[in-house]
Design an enzyme around this catalytic site. Sequence first.
Site, PDB file in Angstrom:
ATOM      1  N   HIS A 190     -11.042 -81.176   0.430  1.00 29.90           N
ATOM      2  CA  HIS A 190     -10.438 -82.510   0.365  1.00 29.90           C
ATOM      3  C   HIS A 190      -8.949 -82.429   0.067  1.00 29.90           C
ATOM      4  CE1 HIS A 190     -10.074 -82.485  -4.059  1.00 29.90           C
ATOM      5  NE2 HIS A 190     -11.279 -81.939  -4.098  1.00 29.90           N
ATOM      6  N   CYS A 206     -14.480 -77.825  -5.939  1.00 32.72           N
ATOM      7  CA  CYS A 206     -14.175 -78.127  -4.537  1.00 32.72           C
ATOM      8  C   CYS A 206     -12.914 -77.388  -4.082  1.00 32.72           C
ATOM      9  CB  CYS A 206     -14.001 -79.628  -4.345  1.00 32.72           C
ATOM     10  SG  CYS A 206     -15.538 -80.561  -4.538  1.00 32.72           S
TER      11      CYS A 206
END
Length: 301
Positions: A190, A206
């Site tokens: 992301h 992440c």
Amino acid sequence: MIRSLLWFILVLYPFTSVANVYPLPEKGSRLVGEIQRHIVQKGEYFQTIAKDYDIGILELMAANPGVDPFLPKQGTLLIIPTEMLLPDVPREGVVINLPELRLYYFPKGKQKVYVFPVGIGRIGRETPIMITKVKSRIPNPTWTPPASIRKEHLEERGEVLPSVVQPGPDNPLGKFAIQLAYGTGSYLIHGTNQNFGIGMRVSSGCIRLSPDNIEWLFNNIKRGEKVTIINQVVKTSSEPSGRKIIEVHSPLSKTKVEQVQVVNWSSKNLKFMSQFDIDISTADEAIMLKNGLPVDVGLFR
């Protein structure tokens, strides 16, 4: 004279683009890119320089030990680590090598590789090693922080995180997210709403890219493409040209899992060194320095 002038211009005014793009090397080769150099200008520091060259701040620090990353002396000549060995895995889709803090993207049918600096999971919230695929692409994602992160945020900052953070400037996922088909699907590649953490180990597991880079990747990657996340501390290559190269990065941490991975790579390195005429002292120095730069370790006869 003209060549020297062009080099001087490129050093002072680096070309900025989305990702560093390299043609794939010839068969049997893993070496791409070339080392660049940069003369520090007044008011520059490592974060701004890393952004200009689209590299991670930690890799810039590793390549230039002894230089103050916050107040580098004007006129200092820096090594820009834009030469590298490709990871020793199939060149398909996305490949993320955690110790490098780099994401490699091999678009299908194109003889090129795009290289992005990434932020990864911090100690205690490590990004897992996996072979998976892109499950979905999510524009303007909402963020649902798990209870553990909400509890940690409250204890460390005294702030209560909402159970759901809507899209917008306060959303730490940025404007684009790529969901991975792993576990509960909670792992993402992301963007970010901050100019911090790219090329560092700061996330909750992440993979974090800069806003420009995630937008490019989001628009080019397809659902179902392969994603491989690895932990290769040391990379080696016997090049078709005869060069023998080793590239060493700092291990992520001293967890038992990561220590085993380093040992496994050490065994492979011993095999590499026993198969070829290797300058052991140069190889040992590269392993000790861990500066992330490809080093020639072949003996020339």
